[in-house]
Design a protein around this motif. Structure first.
Motif, PDB file in Angstrom:
ATOM      1  N   PRO A 195       0.747  -1.167  -0.018  1.00  6.03           N
ATOM      2  CA  PRO A 195       0.096  -0.068   0.197  1.00  6.03           C
ATOM      3  C   PRO A 195       0.764   1.224   0.026  1.00  6.03           C
ATOM      4  O   PRO A 195       1.941   1.163   0.405  1.00  6.03           O
ATOM      5  N   PRO A 196       0.329   2.493  -0.484  1.00  9.92           N
ATOM      6  CA  PRO A 196       1.192   3.550  -0.313  1.00  9.92           C
ATOM      7  C   PRO A 196       1.306   4.058   0.987  1.00  9.92           C
ATOM      8  O   PRO A 196       0.668   3.600   1.899  1.00  9.92           O
ATOM      9  N   PRO A 197       2.358   4.756   1.059  1.00  5.27           N
ATOM     10  CA  PRO A 197       2.701   5.434   2.488  1.00  5.27           C
ATOM     11  C   PRO A 197       1.497   6.143   3.054  1.00  5.27           C
ATOM     12  O   PRO A 197       0.794   6.915   2.364  1.00  5.27           O
ATOM     13  N   SER A 198       1.450   6.014   4.461  1.00  5.45           N
ATOM     14  CA  SER A 198       0.231   6.707   5.093  1.00  5.45           C
ATOM     15  C   SER A 198       0.533   6.753   6.485  1.00  5.45           C
ATOM     16  O   SER A 198       0.904   5.628   7.120  1.00  5.45           O
ATOM     17  N   ALA A 199       0.196   7.985   7.253  1.00  2.00           N
ATOM     18  CA  ALA A 199       0.195   7.844   8.466  1.00  2.00           C
ATOM     19  C   ALA A 199      -1.050   7.570   9.371  1.00  2.00           C
ATOM     20  O   ALA A 199      -1.365   7.551  10.645  1.00  2.00           O
ATOM     21  N   GLY A 200      -2.075   7.038   8.382  1.00  2.00           N
ATOM     22  CA  GLY A 200      -3.319   6.877   9.056  1.00  2.00           C
ATOM     23  C   GLY A 200      -4.472   7.855   8.917  1.00  2.00           C
ATOM     24  O   GLY A 200      -4.194   9.059   8.373  1.00  2.00           O
ATOM     25  N   ARG A 201      -5.593   7.230   8.606  1.00  2.00           N
ATOM     26  CA  ARG A 201      -6.808   8.176   8.408  1.00  2.00           C
ATOM     27  C   ARG A 201      -6.800   9.491   9.578  1.00  2.00           C
ATOM     28  O   ARG A 201      -7.373  10.515   9.113  1.00  2.00           O
ATOM     29  N   ARG A 202      -6.768   9.039  10.765  1.00  2.00           N
ATOM     30  CA  ARG A 202      -6.809   9.890  11.824  1.00  2.00           C
ATOM     31  C   ARG A 202      -5.665  11.102  11.563  1.00  2.00           C
ATOM     32  O   ARG A 202      -6.370  12.351  11.637  1.00  2.00           O
ATOM     33  N   VAL A 203      -4.500  10.847  11.464  1.00  2.00           N
ATOM     34  CA  VAL A 203      -3.725  11.927  11.021  1.00  2.00           C
ATOM     35  C   VAL A 203      -4.020  12.599   9.717  1.00  2.00           C
ATOM     36  O   VAL A 203      -3.837  13.786   9.586  1.00  2.00           O
ATOM     37  N   GLY A 204      -4.662  11.828   8.653  1.00  2.00           N
ATOM     38  CA  GLY A 204      -4.861  12.504   7.471  1.00  2.00           C
ATOM     39  C   GLY A 204      -6.042  13.591   7.813  1.00  2.00           C
ATOM     40  O   GLY A 204      -6.029  14.540   7.492  1.00  2.00           O
ATOM     41  N   ILE A 205      -7.063  13.080   8.520  1.00  2.00           N
ATOM     42  CA  ILE A 205      -8.073  14.229   8.908  1.00  2.00           C
ATOM     43  C   ILE A 205      -7.552  15.192   9.608  1.00  2.00           C
ATOM     44  O   ILE A 205      -7.920  16.537   9.409  1.00  2.00           O
ATOM     45  N   THR A 206      -6.679  14.819  10.674  1.00  2.00           N
ATOM     46  CA  THR A 206      -6.180  16.049  11.470  1.00  2.00           C
ATOM     47  C   THR A 206      -5.317  17.034  10.562  1.00  2.00           C
ATOM     48  O   THR A 206      -5.602  18.259  10.746  1.00  2.00           O
ATOM     49  N   ALA A 207      -4.484  16.470   9.594  1.00  2.00           N
ATOM     50  CA  ALA A 207      -3.798  17.245   8.711  1.00  2.00           C
ATOM     51  C   ALA A 207      -4.648  18.145   7.914  1.00  2.00           C
ATOM     52  O   ALA A 207      -4.499  19.615   7.616  1.00  2.00           O
ATOM     53  N   LEU A 208      -5.645  17.577   7.349  1.00  2.00           N
ATOM     54  CA  LEU A 208      -6.754  18.417   6.626  1.00  2.00           C
ATOM     55  C   LEU A 208      -7.367  19.670   7.268  1.00  2.00           C
ATOM     56  O   LEU A 208      -7.343  20.592   6.599  1.00  2.00           O
ATOM     57  N   VAL A 209      -7.625  19.207   8.373  1.00  2.00           N
ATOM     58  CA  VAL A 209      -8.201  20.304   9.394  1.00  2.00           C
ATOM     59  C   VAL A 209      -7.318  21.471   9.680  1.00  2.00           C
ATOM     60  O   VAL A 209      -7.468  22.640   9.544  1.00  2.00           O
ATOM     61  N   VAL A 210      -6.189  21.030   9.962  1.00  2.00           N
ATOM     62  CA  VAL A 210      -4.866  22.001  10.473  1.00  2.00           C
ATOM     63  C   VAL A 210      -4.862  22.978   9.163  1.00  2.00           C
ATOM     64  O   VAL A 210      -4.663  24.115   9.106  1.00  2.00           O
ATOM     65  N   LEU A 211      -4.742  22.120   7.803  1.00  2.00           N
ATOM     66  CA  LEU A 211      -4.420  23.217   6.472  1.00  2.00           C
ATOM     67  C   LEU A 211      -5.668  24.002   6.390  1.00  2.00           C
ATOM     68  O   LEU A 211      -5.357  25.306   6.135  1.00  2.00           O
ATOM     69  N   VAL A 212      -6.895  23.936   6.658  1.00  2.00           N
ATOM     70  CA  VAL A 212      -8.061  24.497   6.405  1.00  2.00           C
ATOM     71  C   VAL A 212      -7.888  25.667   7.499  1.00  2.00           C
ATOM     72  O   VAL A 212      -8.072  26.673   7.069  1.00  2.00           O
ATOM     73  N   VAL A 213      -7.727  25.387   8.606  1.00  2.00           N
ATOM     74  CA  VAL A 213      -7.735  26.440   9.733  1.00  2.00           C
ATOM     75  C   VAL A 213      -6.665  27.359   9.586  1.00  2.00           C
ATOM     76  O   VAL A 213      -6.863  28.492   9.835  1.00  2.00           O
ATOM     77  N   VAL A 214      -5.486  26.792   9.307  1.00  2.00           N
ATOM     78  CA  VAL A 214      -4.344  27.954   9.201  1.00  2.00           C
ATOM     79  C   VAL A 214      -4.409  28.695   8.228  1.00  2.00           C
ATOM     80  O   VAL A 214      -4.297  30.038   8.169  1.00  2.00           O
ATOM     81  N   ALA A 215      -4.948  28.059   6.716  1.00  2.00           N
ATOM     82  CA  ALA A 215      -5.253  29.032   5.731  1.00  2.00           C
ATOM     83  C   ALA A 215      -6.013  29.998   6.023  1.00  2.00           C
ATOM     84  O   ALA A 215      -6.048  31.064   5.079  1.00  2.00           O
ATOM     85  N   ALA A 216      -7.190  29.718   6.539  1.00  2.00           N
ATOM     86  CA  ALA A 216      -8.112  30.957   6.985  1.00  2.00           C
ATOM     87  C   ALA A 216      -7.735  31.639   8.179  1.00  2.00           C
ATOM     88  O   ALA A 216      -8.057  32.857   7.951  1.00  2.00           O
ATOM     89  N   ALA A 217      -7.009  31.242   9.086  1.00  2.00           N
ATOM     90  CA  ALA A 217      -6.882  32.000  10.016  1.00  2.00           C
ATOM     91  C   ALA A 217      -5.755  32.950   9.957  1.00  2.00           C
ATOM     92  O   ALA A 217      -5.237  34.124  10.419  1.00  2.00           O
ATOM     93  N   ALA A 218      -4.620  32.650   9.191  1.00  2.00           N
ATOM     94  CA  ALA A 218      -3.162  33.277   9.423  1.00  2.00           C
ATOM     95  C   ALA A 218      -3.339  34.632   8.442  1.00  2.00           C
ATOM     96  O   ALA A 218      -2.914  35.553   9.185  1.00  2.00           O
TER      97      ALA A 218
END
Length: 405
Positions: A195-218
Motif C-alpha cells: 500500500p502507499p505510505p500513510s500515517a493513517g486516516r486519523r492523522v490525515g483528517i487532522t492534517a486536513l483540518v489544520v490546513l484549512v484552519v491555518v489557511a483561513a486564520a493566518a
C-alpha cells in the motif's frame, strides 16, 4: 542503523549532492531508493511521483517525505524532510549574509558541471522508468503524448493537466489486471502490492483540518495583530499552498510576496535566486534566504525558520490528508488503470523536462555534451553512485573554468 537513522543519513547525503532542481531530485531519488536500496519498486515510486506532481507543493520534497513515511512512519517523513532541506537551507542563510561570495570563472565552471550532471541523472531516470512504466504501445503512446503536450503548451499547469488527462486515458484504454486473460504480461496494468505510505486516516483528517484552519486564520491574524512574524508566515504559507509544477514556479509568488511590499529589494531577491540555482537540495530553501533578510519578522535564523516551515507546511499537510484516501481507492480496477496512465505520463513529463530546461540550459558546447555522455555511461553501464558523478561533474567544470580564466 535503525530505519529512522538510515532515512536521516541517506536524505542528508542527498541534500548535499542533489543538484539540478526538482526534476533532477526525482531522478536522484529513483537511483537511490529504487535502483540501489530497493526501498521502493519502480511502480510504487512512479505512483508517488504522479500523485505528488498532481498536488500543490514541492513535488520532490513531497516524494522524499512519502519515502521516509513508508520507511519509518511519520517520524521518518519528518526526518527525510529535515535532512534533505537542512544543507541547502543552511547555505541559503549563509548566502543571506554575503550574496557575493560565489564568483569567478572556476565557481561558474563548477555550476556548469553540476548542470551537466543533472542531464545525465535525469536521462538515466527517464530511461529506467520508461522500461517499467511505459513498456507497451498504449502506455508508451501516453508517455509520448504527455511529453509533446508539456513541451508545446508549457507553463506550470501543463504537467498537472497532462497527468489528469493520462489518468482518464488509462482508465478508458488500458487493460485491467486479469491473470486468466490472454493478455501479454507487459500489457497488463498493475499497481504495487504494497500500500502507499500513510500515517493513517486519523492523522490525515487532522492534517486536513489544520490546513484549512491555518489557511483561513493566518491572513486574519496577520491583519488584526500587525505582527511581523505572523505576516511573514502567512505570505510564505500562501506561496507554498498555491504552487503547482515545482520549485521554479514559486519564484513569481515569492517575488510578489516579499518584493512588492518592500520587504526585500529586487536586486537582493535576484542575487538570492542565483545562489539558490547553484546549491543542492530543494529550491524552496530560497525561502530561508528571504526570511532571513525580510524587513518584517525577526529576521536572521529565526526569520529563515519561519519562512521555511511556512512554505513547506501546506504541501506536507495536503499529502498526509490525501494518502489515506488514495490507499482506499487505488486497488479498484479503474483506479489501477488510471494509475498506469498517470505513471506513464510521468515518464513523458520527465522526458520533456530532460530537454527543457535541463538539456537546453546545461548543454551549449560539444565538450559539455561529451561530459554528459560520460556521466550517463557511468550511471547506466558501470552503476556508479550519483554522488561520484556529482564530484566528477564539479571537478570537470572547475577545470574548464580554470582553463578559461
Amino acid at each position: 542503523m535503525s530505519s529512522l537513522a538510515a532515512v536521516f543519513a541517506v536524505f542528508l547525503r542527498l541534500g548535499v549532492t542533489s543538484f539540478g532542481g526538482p526534476i533532477a531530485h526525482l531522478a536522484y531519488f529513483r537511483d537511490e531508493f529504487v535502483a540501489r536500496r530497493r526501498w521502493e519498486s519502480d511502480s510504487a515510486y512512479g505512483e508517488l511521483v504522479a500523485l505528488c506532481q498532481f498536488l500543490p507543493g514541492p513535488a520532490s520534497s513531497q516524494v522524499g517525505f512519502a519515502v521516509g513515511l513508508r520507511r519509518a512512519g511519520l517520524a521518518g517523513g519528518l526526518a527525510a524532510f529535515a535532512a534533505f532541506t537542512l544543507p541547502s537551507a543552511a547555505l541559503m542563510v549563509a548566502a543571506a549574509a554575503s550574496v557575493d561570495t560565489v564568483s569567478g570563472p572556476v565557481s561558474a565552471g563548477v555550476i556548469d558541471g553540476l548542470k551537466i550532471v543533472a542531464v545525465a541523472v535525469v536521462a538515466h531516470a527517464v530511461w529506467g522508468m520508461a522500461r517499467s512504466l511505459a513498456p507497451d504501445r498504449p502506455r508508451g503512446t501516453i508517455a509520448l503524448a504527455a511529453a509533446v503536450g508539456v513541451l508545446l503548451v508549457g507553463g506550470p499547469w501543463a504537467p498537472v493537466v497532462a497527468i489528469a488527462i493520462a489518468g482518464i486515458a488509462g482508465a478508458l484504454w488500458l487493460r485491467e489486471p486479469d491473470p486468466a486473460a490472454s493478455v501479454p504480461a507487459a500489457a497488463r496494468v498493475t499497481v504495487d502490492t504494497a500500500p502507499p505510505p500513510s500515517a493513517g486516516r486519523r492523522v490525515g483528517i487532522t492534517a486536513l483540518v489544520v490546513l484549512v484552519v491555518v489557511a483561513a486564520a493566518a491572513p486574519v491574524l496577520a491583519r488584526v495583530t500587525g505582527n511581523g512574524a505572523v505576516a511573514l508566515f502567512d505570505a510564505f504559507f500562501r506561496a507554498g499552498a498555491l504552487v503547482f509544477g515545482g520549485g521554479h514556479v514559486v519564484l513569481p509568488l515569492l517575488e510578489s510576496a516579499v518584493v512588492e511590499p518592500g520587504w526585500v529589494d529586487a536586486e537582493t531577491f535576484l542575487a538570492g535566486y542565483g545562489a539558490a540555482q547553484a546549491l543542492p537540495g530543494p529550491l524552496f530553501a530560497f525561502a530561508g534566504y528571504l526570511g532571513a533578510l525580510a524587513d518584517v519578522g525577526p529576521g536572521g535564523v529565526a526569520g529563515a525558520v519561519i519562512a521555511l516551515l511556512a512554505i513547506f507546511l501546506p504541501g506536507f499537510l495536503l499529502l498526509l490528508a490525501v494518502l489515506p484516501v488514495w490507499a482506499a481507492v487505488r486497488r479498484r480496477p479503474r483506479a489501477t488503470a488510471a494509475v498506469g496512465g498517470a505513471s506513464a505520463a510521468v515518464v513523458g513529463i520527465l522526458g520533456a523536462a530532460l530537454y527543457d530546461p535541463v538539456f537546453t540550459t546545461a548543454i551549449v558546447r560539444l565538450d559539455q555534451f561529451a561530459l554528459a555522455l560520460v556521466c550517463f555511461g557511468l550511471l547506466a553501464l558501470w552503476r556508479c553512485p550519483a554522488w561520484v558523478i556529482v564530484l566528477l561533474g564539479a571537478a570537470a567544470g572547475a577545470a574548464s573554468g580554470a582553463l578559461v580564466s
